[in-house]
Enzyme design. Sequence first.
Site, PDB file in Angstrom:
ATOM      1  N   LYS A  29       4.964   9.229   8.853  1.00 31.61           N
ATOM      2  CA  LYS A  29       4.778   8.813  10.164  1.00 31.61           C
ATOM      3  C   LYS A  29       6.073   9.178  11.233  1.00 31.61           C
ATOM      4  O   LYS A  29       5.762  10.254  11.820  1.00 31.61           O
ATOM      5  CB  LYS A  29       4.794   7.410  10.087  1.00 31.61           C
ATOM      6  CG  LYS A  29       3.669   6.638   9.361  1.00 31.61           C
ATOM      7  CD  LYS A  29       3.370   5.161   9.263  1.00 31.61           C
ATOM      8  CE  LYS A  29       2.417   4.649   8.554  1.00 31.61           C
ATOM      9  NZ  LYS A  29       1.104   5.116   8.796  1.00 31.61           N
TER      10      LYS A  29
ATOM     11  N   ASP B 244       9.380   2.871  -0.407  1.00 30.87           N
ATOM     12  CA  ASP B 244       8.543   3.522   0.357  1.00 30.87           C
ATOM     13  C   ASP B 244       8.541   3.156   1.744  1.00 30.87           C
ATOM     14  O   ASP B 244       8.290   1.852   2.210  1.00 30.87           O
ATOM     15  CB  ASP B 244       7.057   3.159  -0.298  1.00 30.87           C
ATOM     16  CG  ASP B 244       5.942   3.580   0.634  1.00 30.87           C
ATOM     17  OD1 ASP B 244       6.172   4.237   1.610  1.00 30.87           O
ATOM     18  OD2 ASP B 244       4.604   3.302   0.372  1.00 30.87           O
TER      19      ASP B 244
ATOM     20  N   TYR C 276       0.881  -1.045  -0.067  1.00 32.87           N
ATOM     21  CA  TYR C 276      -0.089  -0.062   0.062  1.00 32.87           C
ATOM     22  C   TYR C 276       0.797   1.218   0.233  1.00 32.87           C
ATOM     23  O   TYR C 276       1.775   1.460   0.792  1.00 32.87           O
ATOM     24  CB  TYR C 276      -0.839   0.118   1.159  1.00 32.87           C
ATOM     25  CG  TYR C 276      -1.750   1.308   1.207  1.00 32.87           C
ATOM     26  CD1 TYR C 276      -2.993   1.309   0.510  1.00 32.87           C
ATOM     27  CD2 TYR C 276      -1.708   2.169   2.159  1.00 32.87           C
ATOM     28  CE1 TYR C 276      -3.621   2.524   0.592  1.00 32.87           C
ATOM     29  CE2 TYR C 276      -2.583   3.313   2.457  1.00 32.87           C
ATOM     30  CZ  TYR C 276      -3.438   3.493   1.588  1.00 32.87           C
ATOM     31  OH  TYR C 276      -4.214   4.671   1.532  1.00 32.87           O
TER      32      TYR C 276
END
Length: 427
Positions: free
Chosen positions: A267, A239, A144
């Site tokens: 994050k 990623d 994702y």
Amino acid sequence: MEHKESAKLFAQAKQFIPGGVNSPVRAFKSVGCDPVFISRAQGAHVVDADGNDYIDYVGSWGPMILGHAHPKVIEAITRTAASGCSFGAPTALETQLAQMVCEAYPNMEKVRMVSSGTEATMSAIRLARGYTGRDKILKFDGCYHGHADSLLVKAGSGAATYGVPTSPGVPADFAKHTLTATYNDLGEVKALIAANSGDIACIILEPVAGNMGCVLPQKGFLEGLRALCTAEGIVLIIDEVMTGFRLAYGGAQERFQVWGDLVCLGKIIGGGMPVGAFGGKAEIMDRLSPQGGVYQAGTLSGNPLAMSAGIATLSLLKEEGFYQQIEEKSAYLEQGLRQAAGRTSLQTCFQRVGGMFCTYFQNGPVDNFAQAAQSDTDAFGRFFRKLLDQGVYIAPSQFEAGFMSMAHNRDDLDRTIEAAERAFAAL
């Protein structure tokens, strides 16, 4: 535990917010219950609107590696907020955090701050396309990278087919530029590259897949991708929104010693504030506007509150022994959960790397999304609910990773193992 106040708040939210939540997994649909509404958090614990206390392994889906409301992070945010929350103009904080990121990742010569992981991956893909002059991208099933149109794509009928949209609202014409392969299958990647020679701008992947549970790269997989991209002039986008500054100070790339041309972060680098970043080789990054022609912009990019929280967080992560302590806590929890499940006849598979982990309700190992999808999601839902009733909060989905923080102590871990033992036995 009672959740009357959470139920009341959820009913109110559904009147004004689609599904009652601002991100789908928060609705708890896949675990067969209504969500708990969190009112406050401290350290390794969150407290819901009914006053129930939980040991938290969600950690805001990864950012809270220090634990919630760390005093030095809160102090940095408070101090910065006193001077203003947003200016839409450059600040020294942006450069300070950018320098820290570039020093942690030697392959990131320049970095641009954005406001979310989705924005980071979307921008990195646009930049790769602008740099190479190619249109197609290659991603992996189960990885994702946010909800940009070109990334909401699943595999077609064969290894060399174009992707198909996984969401209404994504035009097929967008999806046709996205190729999909099986995670950990280097042969499939080679076949796709051969079938689309000279047309692929980038390959994007999670170095450890945290959105189909916790799936580690097989030996040689990352190295093989790096070699293929170098040989074919394809931009390798790693990623690390989830793994960045979690698996090591230099993320998964430091841990596995494989380096991307572009890297996406988020994050942890915002210390819990909304943030994202993408960076890489100066030769590629200099193609961005205003220096180059690839356009990317954002009103809140480099927001001073997020920058100050990130600086405070990364400063603490650099302290000697930090990642060794995360490893030891995680290994202790892993051993306890394995032993608890082993005392039953349940089919379970525990996978972990550093402070990321997942319990699959099936025999393992799990190496890709098709294998992860074979898990007994009903059993996981019952497991989740039994843990929640005992004050342990894990990700409300079989296909999401859990996270360890520095704030978890031995008592938290022992209580978690005991709760899991009772939950496994009840199943």
